[in-house]
Scaffold this motif. Sequence first.
Motif, PDB file in Angstrom:
ATOM      1  N   THR A 109       1.029  -1.243   0.144  1.00 32.06           N
ATOM      2  CA  THR A 109      -0.368   0.133   0.225  1.00 32.06           C
ATOM      3  C   THR A 109       0.723   1.543  -0.027  1.00 32.06           C
ATOM      4  O   THR A 109       2.102   0.887   0.730  1.00 32.06           O
ATOM      5  N   ALA A 117      -1.839   6.352   1.410  1.00 35.31           N
ATOM      6  CA  ALA A 117      -3.578   6.731   1.773  1.00 35.31           C
ATOM      7  C   ALA A 117      -4.503   5.332   2.362  1.00 35.31           C
ATOM      8  O   ALA A 117      -5.272   4.745   2.190  1.00 35.31           O
ATOM      9  N   GLY A 118      -3.260   4.468   1.960  1.00 36.09           N
ATOM     10  CA  GLY A 118      -3.725   2.958   2.059  1.00 36.09           C
ATOM     11  C   GLY A 118      -4.125   2.288   0.533  1.00 36.09           C
ATOM     12  O   GLY A 118      -4.764   1.230   1.233  1.00 36.09           O
ATOM     13  N   ARG A 119      -3.378   2.614  -0.492  1.00 35.67           N
ATOM     14  CA  ARG A 119      -4.143   2.207  -1.619  1.00 35.67           C
ATOM     15  C   ARG A 119      -3.147   1.153  -2.033  1.00 35.67           C
ATOM     16  O   ARG A 119      -1.550   1.520  -2.067  1.00 35.67           O
ATOM     17  N   GLU A 126     -12.100  -1.140  -5.029  1.00 38.97           N
ATOM     18  CA  GLU A 126     -12.298   0.265  -4.668  1.00 38.97           C
ATOM     19  C   GLU A 126     -12.932   0.832  -6.494  1.00 38.97           C
ATOM     20  O   GLU A 126     -14.233   1.039  -7.043  1.00 38.97           O
ATOM     21  N   THR A 143      -7.546  -1.045  -8.031  1.00 38.83           N
ATOM     22  CA  THR A 143      -7.771  -0.218  -7.129  1.00 38.83           C
ATOM     23  C   THR A 143      -8.100  -0.805  -5.865  1.00 38.83           C
ATOM     24  O   THR A 143      -9.622  -0.924  -5.868  1.00 38.83           O
ATOM     25  N   ARG A 164      -7.440  -0.749  -1.140  1.00 36.10           N
ATOM     26  CA  ARG A 164      -7.784   0.319  -0.458  1.00 36.10           C
ATOM     27  C   ARG A 164      -7.665  -0.957   1.038  1.00 36.10           C
ATOM     28  O   ARG A 164      -8.527  -1.179   1.224  1.00 36.10           O
ATOM     29  N   TRP A 220      -7.654  -0.962   5.179  1.00 33.46           N
ATOM     30  CA  TRP A 220      -8.159  -0.212   6.113  1.00 33.46           C
ATOM     31  C   TRP A 220      -8.212  -0.935   7.229  1.00 33.46           C
ATOM     32  O   TRP A 220      -7.771  -2.403   7.496  1.00 33.46           O
ATOM     33  N   PRO A 247      -7.555   4.378   7.157  1.00 30.74           N
ATOM     34  CA  PRO A 247      -6.651   4.039   6.062  1.00 30.74           C
ATOM     35  C   PRO A 247      -5.471   3.189   6.899  1.00 30.74           C
ATOM     36  O   PRO A 247      -5.430   4.159   7.165  1.00 30.74           O
TER      37      PRO A 247
END
Length: 86
Positions: free
Chosen positions: A4, A7-9, A44, A52, A54, A56, A71
């Motif tokens: 990641t 932004a945790g993505r 996402e 994409t 993400r 959490w 995130p």
Amino acid sequence: MEYTDAAGRIVWTFPSSHTLVPGVSALPIDPAPGDAMTVFAVLESITTTEATVRVWQTQPVTTLGEQPAVPAGAGVAVHLVAVARA
């Protein structure tokens, strides 16, 4: 294995494009399995060429019994698999 960003993505480009949008699985690896928090992945967006995801991280339970999530941030390892649809 992908990691990641801040932004945790993860924006994961598939090794080859698919004719149809593939089925995607994302399994995050909990960076601190001994604590009371956990991580989970959410898809996402997805196209025939990329997905994409993400990640959490849950937070301590609040006084109302809710368990909020934020995130996960940078460096969480995620195992990703894309399976072609027929």
